[in-house]
Design a protein around this motif. Sequence first.
Motif, PDB file in Angstrom:
ATOM      1  N   VAL A   1      29.060  40.823  31.332  1.00  0.00           N
ATOM      2  CA  VAL A   1      28.602  40.083  30.156  1.00  0.00           C
ATOM      3  C   VAL A   1      28.797  38.566  30.263  1.00  0.00           C
ATOM      4  CG1 VAL A   1      28.543  41.883  28.397  1.00  0.00           C
ATOM      5  CG2 VAL A   1      30.722  40.826  28.987  1.00  0.00           C
TER       6      VAL A   1
ATOM      7  N   ILE B   1      21.813  39.103  28.137  1.00  0.00           N
ATOM      8  CA  ILE B   1      22.607  40.335  28.140  1.00  0.00           C
ATOM      9  C   ILE B   1      21.772  41.493  27.578  1.00  0.00           C
ATOM     10  CG2 ILE B   1      24.674  41.473  27.236  1.00  0.00           C
ATOM     11  CD1 ILE B   1      26.020  38.716  27.173  1.00  0.00           C
TER      12      ILE B   1
ATOM     13  N   GLY C   1      25.891  45.827  26.119  1.00  0.00           N
ATOM     14  CA  GLY C   1      25.841  45.349  27.502  1.00  0.00           C
ATOM     15  C   GLY C   1      27.056  45.820  28.299  1.00  0.00           C
TER      16      GLY C   1
END
Lengths: 196, 177
Positions: free
Chosen positions: B31, A57, B24
């Motif tokens: 995610v 991420i 993110g």
Amino acid sequence: MLNIIWLALIVISIVVAAINGRMEVINQAAFEGAKTGVTVCFGLLSILAFWMGLMRIAEKSGLLELLARALSPIISLLFPDVPKGHPAIGYILSNMSANLLGLGNAATPMGLKAMEELQKLNANKQVASPAMCTLLAINTASITIIPTTMIAIRMQYGSVNPVEIVGTTLLSSFGATIVALLIDRWYRYRHSRRHR
Amino acid sequence: MYQWVSLISLWAIPITIAFVLLYGWRKQVPVYETFVDGAKGGLTTTIRILPHLIAMMVAVTMFRESGALELLLKMIRPALDFLHFPEELVPLALLRPLTGTGSLAIATDLIAQYGPDSFLGRLAATMQGSTDTTLYVLTVYFGAVGIRNSSYALKVGLWSDLAGVIFSLLIVTYVFS
């Protein structure tokens, strides 16, 4: 090098056990050791999967790149052969910061990702590149700000001041890191002269 | 100071997790899918490391259990006396590069035996904290990317472990006596 060490450890063990008449210990130790290897590895699996998921991420969102750009002067000093803005830098940095916080387990996945990226830059895939050796040197000496495990154990045994070893650990690991980097530089210099 | 340190240890990981996830999400990264995809990499890495780890653990366990380690300790005793290195800490210093759990067990044992606030207890804790399991790190890191020839990495790692041991002895002696 690893070949010789591994061979020597096993052969010496068998010879010593034979002299001491403790051969049954060797049988047991071999299987015990193999079992420990599996246990350790599966212990790693959960941590690796978790941190690698999180790191993906950070990578996709551009967070790693941001971190890498901010700290690139230090990295280009330590890793002169890694190009600026290369993804390896982000992983090296997160590995270093996890080590700093004494999060040994969290540092491993970042270190592994860094190694993978360095392997992409490596000309000879079988032999460790100088950058890989430097990363390893940083990891084995690794400056530790908070030696979490040791503080916990000292608390368990009723220390009056469990954290008083933070300062000594910080100082001695800092010293060890400086020494490691100097020795790494020296070997790197010899290595590059031999391979020119 | 202690409260401050324990607060950091407690908060470091949760804050990192929350920050990475929220950053993110703001950058419109899916995610959950991204996390799962990355975690898959953890599985393949573990499988790649496993054989290396088994090989190394077998050798180290055999070396310890056969009495070879004891023998080695006996052989280097004169050098230790010369350096005024406390004999009780030799197993820790020698095992540290070979096995993390093994040396942790020894450090814990020393702390239990001599007390956490004794010279030996403090030295054991500092030493354990400022060196690393070089052979394990080398096995895992290089094993994961398929490096067969570790070049000069092992030498650098072992020298830096030695430096960590010497610095620990010097600094703990200086600070606590």
